[in-house]
Enzyme design. Sequence first.
Site, PDB file in Angstrom:
ATOM      1  CD  GLU A   8     -53.854 -30.844 -21.020  1.00 54.13           C
ATOM      2  OE1 GLU A   8     -53.973 -29.599 -21.056  1.00 54.13           O
ATOM      3  OE2 GLU A   8     -52.977 -31.411 -20.335  1.00 54.13           O
ATOM      4  CE  LYS A  65     -52.053 -22.676 -18.315  1.00 52.49           C
ATOM      5  NZ  LYS A  65     -50.658 -22.508 -17.868  1.00 52.49           N
ATOM      6  CB  VAL A 112     -54.664 -31.002 -15.725  1.00 49.48           C
ATOM      7  CG1 VAL A 112     -55.077 -32.114 -14.759  1.00 49.48           C
ATOM      8  CG2 VAL A 112     -53.588 -31.497 -16.684  1.00 49.48           C
ATOM      9  CG  ASP A 137     -47.264 -20.192  -9.972  1.00 49.20           C
ATOM     10  OD1 ASP A 137     -48.310 -20.862 -10.117  1.00 49.20           O
ATOM     11  OD2 ASP A 137     -46.608 -19.734 -10.936  1.00 49.20           O
ATOM     12  CB  SER A 182     -50.942 -26.178 -11.036  1.00 49.88           C
ATOM     13  OG  SER A 182     -51.961 -26.452 -11.976  1.00 49.88           O
ATOM     14  CB  ALA A 183     -56.185 -24.405 -10.434  1.00 56.45           C
ATOM     15  CG  ASP A 184     -53.510 -28.757 -13.378  1.00 55.38           C
ATOM     16  OD1 ASP A 184     -54.462 -28.033 -13.757  1.00 55.38           O
ATOM     17  OD2 ASP A 184     -52.516 -29.019 -14.079  1.00 55.38           O
ATOM     18  CE  LYS A 229     -42.751 -30.564 -19.441  1.00 55.35           C
ATOM     19  NZ  LYS A 229     -44.159 -30.425 -19.065  1.00 55.35           N
TER      20      LYS A 229
HETATM   21  N1  PSU Z   1     -47.391 -29.693 -18.611  1.00 51.40           N
HETATM   22  C1  PSU Z   1     -47.049 -30.006 -19.879  1.00 51.40           C
HETATM   23  N2  PSU Z   1     -47.768 -29.540 -20.925  1.00 51.40           N
HETATM   24  C2  PSU Z   1     -48.854 -28.750 -20.731  1.00 51.40           C
HETATM   25  C3  PSU Z   1     -49.244 -28.439 -19.381  1.00 51.40           C
HETATM   26  C4  PSU Z   1     -48.481 -28.917 -18.366  1.00 51.40           C
HETATM   27  O1  PSU Z   1     -46.084 -30.701 -20.090  1.00 51.40           O
HETATM   28  O2  PSU Z   1     -49.487 -28.332 -21.716  1.00 51.40           O
HETATM   29  C5  PSU Z   1     -50.476 -27.616 -19.151  1.00 51.40           C
HETATM   30  C6  PSU Z   1     -51.619 -28.488 -18.637  1.00 51.40           C
HETATM   31  O3  PSU Z   1     -52.809 -28.083 -19.280  1.00 51.40           O
HETATM   32  C7  PSU Z   1     -51.689 -28.160 -17.168  1.00 51.40           C
HETATM   33  C8  PSU Z   1     -51.279 -26.707 -17.188  1.00 51.40           C
HETATM   34  O4  PSU Z   1     -52.966 -28.325 -16.606  1.00 51.40           O
HETATM   35  O5  PSU Z   1     -50.235 -26.653 -18.137  1.00 51.40           O
HETATM   36  C9  PSU Z   1     -50.824 -26.221 -15.832  1.00 51.40           C
HETATM   37  O6  PSU Z   1     -50.695 -24.852 -15.891  1.00 51.40           O
HETATM   38  P1  PSU Z   1     -50.619 -23.993 -14.550  1.00 51.40           P
HETATM   39  O7  PSU Z   1     -49.308 -24.372 -13.927  1.00 51.40           O
HETATM   40  O8  PSU Z   1     -50.660 -22.574 -15.025  1.00 51.40           O
HETATM   41  O9  PSU Z   1     -51.809 -24.390 -13.735  1.00 51.40           O
HETATM   42 MN    MN Z   2     -49.767 -20.988 -11.723  1.00 46.33          MN
END
Ligand code: PSU
Ligand code: MN
Length: 303
Positions: A25, A86, A106, A138, A140-142, A159
Site C-alpha cells: 500500500e 489519503k 488497506v 468511526d 475503518s472501511a478496511d 494497534k
Molecule cells: N496503521 C498503521 N499505519 C498506517 C495505517 C494503519 O500502522 O499507515 C493506514 C492504513 O493505510 C490503513 C489506514 O488502511 O491507515 C486506516 O485508516 P482509517 O482508520 O482512516 O480507515
Molecule cells: Mn475512520
Amino acid sequence: MNEYIDIKDEVQEALENNIPVVALESTIISHGMPYPENIISAKKSESLIREAGGIPATIAVIKGRIKIGLDEAALDHMGRDAGIAKVSRRDMPLILAKERDGATTVATTMLCSSLAGIKFFATGGIGGVHRNGQNTLDISADLVELSRTNVGVVSAGVKSILDIGRTLEYLETLGVPVVGYGTENFPAFYTRESGFGVDYRVDSPVEIAKALKVKWDLGMNGGMVIANPIPEEYEMDPDYINRVIDEAVESAEKEGIRGKNITPYILARLHSKTRDKSLFANKELVYNNVRLAVQIAIEYTRL
Ligand code: PSU
Ligand code: MN
C-alpha cells in the site's frame, strides 16, 4: 484491462505466468512514516519480495490513474509530496475524476489489487474500530473491504490506538476469517500479544493458501486477516508503548482530530514521542509481513 488502471509490465507478465505477486500500500508511505524512512521501507519491502522469488506491486493513484507497480520516481513522489490525499473506498471516484494523486489505504489497495488480479497484500497494520467507536461509528472501511474483496492481507494485527476487541467482533460479524501465524493470540502491532485470541492458529504458509483457495472456490467473497506477530527481537515493551499510545489518543481528542486524520496524527505522535523507536519496530514488522506474504503467494501458485 481497464481504462482507469496502468499495470506495470513486470507485474502484468507475472500475473499472466502464475508468478507470485505481492501488493503493497501507499498510505503507509505518504501518511504512515516520515521521509526518508518511508522510502527506505518501501524499497526494502519490494526487494524482499524479489529476493524470495516474487514481484512487488506498490499501489497508488497518480494524476487520476490507478498505478499497479510504481517506478522509482513515482515512489519518491509518494514519499516526499505533502499534498497526497489519503484514499479510502469512498474517495476513489472523486480522486480519479479530479485526476489527483492519492495514497491507497488497506481498503483501496485491496480493491485495486483485486481489479488487477493480485491475491496477496502485505502491510503493517489494518484499520479497525476506533476507541469509543460504538458511539462515534468511526470504523475503518478496511474491515468492510475485507468482507467483500478477494485478497489475503498479512498484517501485524491491530494497534491499541484502536478498540481491538470490537474490531475482532466486527470482523466476525462480517464473516472475515482471522488467523494467527504461529500464535493463538491476536497481535497488537508493536507487541506480540493483544490479550485477544484468534479464530485459528496456522503454522505454515501452505495452510493459509489452501484455506483461501477453499474460500474463493466456494464463491465466498472477501479476504482474510493473516495476523503475523512482530518478531520477538523487535517487540516493544507493552507497558511503555501502551502508555505512549494512551497519551497520543488523548492528545488527538483534545486537539479535535477526526476521521481519516486520526491514524496519521497518532502515528506521527508515536514516532516523535518514542524518538523513532516505534518507527524502527514498524519497519521491521512490515518486512516480516512481506516475507510471509510472498511465501503464501508462492504456495498459492502451486495449488
Ligand atoms: N496503521 C498503521 N499505519 C498506517 C495505517 C494503519 O500502522 O499507515 C493506514 C492504513 O493505510 C490503513 C489506514 O488502511 O491507515 C486506516 O485508516 P482509517 O482508520 O482512516 O480507515
Ligand atoms: Mn475512520
